[in-house]
Design a protein around this motif. Structure first.
Motif, mmCIF file in Angstrom:
data_model
loop_
_atom_site.group_PDB
_atom_site.id
_atom_site.type_symbol
_atom_site.label_atom_id
_atom_site.label_comp_id
_atom_site.label_asym_id
_atom_site.label_seq_id
_atom_site.Cartn_x
_atom_site.Cartn_y
_atom_site.Cartn_z
ATOM 1 N N ILE A 50 0.922 -1.225 -0.077
ATOM 2 C CA ILE A 50 -0.059 0.030 0.170
ATOM 3 C C ILE A 50 0.757 1.413 0.169
ATOM 4 O O ILE A 50 1.802 1.555 0.839
ATOM 5 N N VAL A 51 0.673 2.114 -0.955
ATOM 6 C CA VAL A 51 1.439 3.287 -1.065
ATOM 7 C C VAL A 51 0.396 4.467 -1.356
ATOM 8 O O VAL A 51 -0.117 4.136 -2.440
ATOM 9 N N LEU A 52 0.442 5.348 -0.760
ATOM 10 C CA LEU A 52 -0.564 6.501 -1.117
ATOM 11 C C LEU A 52 0.183 7.913 -0.662
ATOM 12 O O LEU A 52 1.028 7.953 0.173
ATOM 13 N N PRO A 53 -0.403 8.810 -1.145
ATOM 14 C CA PRO A 53 0.011 10.179 -0.865
ATOM 15 C C PRO A 53 -0.649 10.327 0.831
ATOM 16 O O PRO A 53 -1.565 9.848 1.044
ATOM 17 N N LEU A 60 2.892 7.566 1.826
ATOM 18 C CA LEU A 60 3.007 6.603 2.659
ATOM 19 C C LEU A 60 3.194 5.320 2.154
ATOM 20 O O LEU A 60 2.299 4.775 1.009
ATOM 21 N N ASP A 61 4.235 4.607 2.713
ATOM 22 C CA ASP A 61 4.433 3.229 2.121
ATOM 23 C C ASP A 61 4.385 2.207 3.294
ATOM 24 O O ASP A 61 5.141 2.332 4.162
ATOM 25 N N LEU A 62 3.491 1.582 3.375
ATOM 26 C CA LEU A 62 3.382 0.494 4.598
ATOM 27 C C LEU A 62 4.538 -0.219 4.635
ATOM 28 O O LEU A 62 5.006 -0.767 5.721
ATOM 29 N N VAL A 99 3.467 1.616 16.145
ATOM 30 C CA VAL A 99 3.196 2.944 15.746
ATOM 31 C C VAL A 99 1.840 2.825 15.048
ATOM 32 O O VAL A 99 1.447 1.625 14.615
ATOM 33 N N VAL A 100 0.926 3.922 15.239
ATOM 34 C CA VAL A 100 -0.234 4.033 14.696
ATOM 35 C C VAL A 100 -0.359 4.828 13.377
ATOM 36 O O VAL A 100 0.000 6.011 13.559
ATOM 37 N N ILE A 101 -0.816 4.259 12.353
ATOM 38 C CA ILE A 101 -1.153 4.689 10.982
ATOM 39 C C ILE A 101 -2.482 4.944 10.739
ATOM 40 O O ILE A 101 -3.256 3.989 10.911
ATOM 41 N N GLY A 102 -2.761 6.072 10.276
ATOM 42 C CA GLY A 102 -4.481 6.146 9.669
ATOM 43 C C GLY A 102 -4.458 6.215 8.171
ATOM 44 O O GLY A 102 -3.708 6.338 7.589
ATOM 45 N N LEU A 103 -5.527 5.540 7.673
ATOM 46 C CA LEU A 103 -6.022 5.627 6.346
ATOM 47 C C LEU A 103 -7.095 6.519 6.170
ATOM 48 O O LEU A 103 -8.324 5.778 6.574
ATOM 49 N N ALA A 104 -7.349 7.640 5.512
ATOM 50 C CA ALA A 104 -8.428 8.313 5.492
ATOM 51 C C ALA A 104 -9.293 7.710 4.208
ATOM 52 O O ALA A 104 -8.845 7.901 3.005
ATOM 53 N N TYR A 105 -10.304 6.905 4.481
ATOM 54 C CA TYR A 105 -10.974 6.226 3.485
ATOM 55 C C TYR A 105 -11.904 7.177 2.726
ATOM 56 O O TYR A 105 -12.961 7.665 3.375
ATOM 57 N N ARG A 106 -11.813 7.289 1.458
ATOM 58 C CA ARG A 106 -12.941 8.053 0.554
ATOM 59 C C ARG A 106 -13.248 9.287 1.324
ATOM 60 O O ARG A 106 -14.468 9.503 1.414
ATOM 61 N N ASP A 107 -12.326 9.997 1.659
ATOM 62 C CA ASP A 107 -12.657 11.376 2.402
ATOM 63 C C ASP A 107 -11.833 12.431 1.671
ATOM 64 O O ASP A 107 -10.943 12.261 0.984
ATOM 65 N N TYR A 123 -2.030 9.719 14.469
ATOM 66 C CA TYR A 123 -1.513 9.036 13.660
ATOM 67 C C TYR A 123 0.097 9.548 13.570
ATOM 68 O O TYR A 123 0.159 10.762 13.357
ATOM 69 N N ALA A 124 0.999 8.466 13.266
ATOM 70 C CA ALA A 124 2.420 9.034 12.932
ATOM 71 C C ALA A 124 2.453 9.418 11.571
ATOM 72 O O ALA A 124 3.075 10.382 11.212
ATOM 73 N N GLN A 125 1.452 8.940 10.713
ATOM 74 C CA GLN A 125 1.188 9.209 9.380
ATOM 75 C C GLN A 125 -0.251 8.871 9.063
ATOM 76 O O GLN A 125 -0.737 7.734 9.287
ATOM 77 N N THR A 126 -1.034 9.892 7.949
ATOM 78 C CA THR A 126 -2.184 9.505 7.473
ATOM 79 C C THR A 126 -1.986 9.552 6.056
ATOM 80 O O THR A 126 -1.991 10.435 5.321
ATOM 81 N N GLY A 127 -2.521 8.292 5.576
ATOM 82 C CA GLY A 127 -2.525 7.980 4.033
ATOM 83 C C GLY A 127 -3.927 8.414 3.482
ATOM 84 O O GLY A 127 -4.933 8.653 4.301
ATOM 85 N N ILE A 128 -4.072 9.264 2.380
ATOM 86 C CA ILE A 128 -5.199 9.345 1.645
ATOM 87 C C ILE A 128 -5.712 8.356 0.551
ATOM 88 O O ILE A 128 -4.997 8.325 -0.418
ATOM 89 N N ASP A 129 -6.640 7.824 1.131
ATOM 90 C CA ASP A 129 -7.324 6.693 0.159
ATOM 91 C C ASP A 129 -8.713 7.267 -0.604
ATOM 92 O O ASP A 129 -9.686 6.777 -0.110
#
Length: 181
Positions: A50-53, A60-62, A99-107, A123-129
């Motif tokens: 999973i690689v996201l902005p 963000l690269d898991l 570490v806690v990572i967030g993925l903002a889903y369809r937002d 979140y240490a990092q929040t990816g935009i999905d």
């Protein structure tokens, strides 16, 4: 002649017998052995690539978190249960064993940022999905949903729904146990 009344009596019970057979079949289909709808095909397997902005304009690269246990929380600003579980995520983020990572889903990223500004950013990092592609890779059933990934990059658990204090403790314990590669 005695055969005819006996046959009529048996025929009278046929609808009841058919009803009971169908009811049994339906009960078995509803409650019998089957695959758990909440189980994930990813459990015990490597996390998908999973690689996201992210919210900061980076990537963000898991896979870059390999070597550390990770709790990945999929959320959205429009999700009411996400707001309810948010204090638990803030608490989990204080634990330095993972570490806690967030993925903002369809937002919408601006709404995600407003949400994090209002409630605090765990979140240490929040990816935009934005399109939901990472959600598809994870087999997401809906938000909120949380995954524990070992330091070796293996998906250990999936929790559907909001995180309660008990669930937070269980996720933290599992992540902490798997924090060494």
């Amino acid at each position: 002649m005695s055969e005819q009344p006996k046959a009529n009596r048996l025929m009278a019970f046929l609808p009841l017998a058919l009803f009971l057979a169908l009811a049994g079949l339906f009960a078995w289909a509803m409650f019998g052995q089957r695959v758990d709808r909440h189980a994930s095909a990813l459990i015990g397997k490597p996390v998908p690539p999973i690689v996201l902005p992210d919210m900061d304009g980076n990537t963000l690269d898991l896979a870059s978190y390999k070597g550390r246990a990770v709790i990945v929380n999929v959320f959205a600003s429009w999700c009411a249960p996400c707001r309810v579980e948010h204090p638990m995520l803030l608490q989990l983020a204080k634990d330095k064993r993972f570490v806690v990572i967030g993925l903002a889903y369809r937002d919408d990223p601006s709404k995600t940022q407003a949400y994090l500004d209002e409630l605090g950013d765990p979140y240490a990092q929040t990816g935009i999905d934005r399109q939901g592609a990472a959600g598809v890779q994870l087999g997401l059933g809906g938000v909120p949903e949380t995954y524990v990934i070992s330091a070796k990059g293996i998906v250990l658990a999936r929790h559907r729904g909001e995180i309660t204090p008990k669930v937070a403790a269980d996720l933290a314990q599992l992540a902490a146990r798997s924090s060494t590669p």
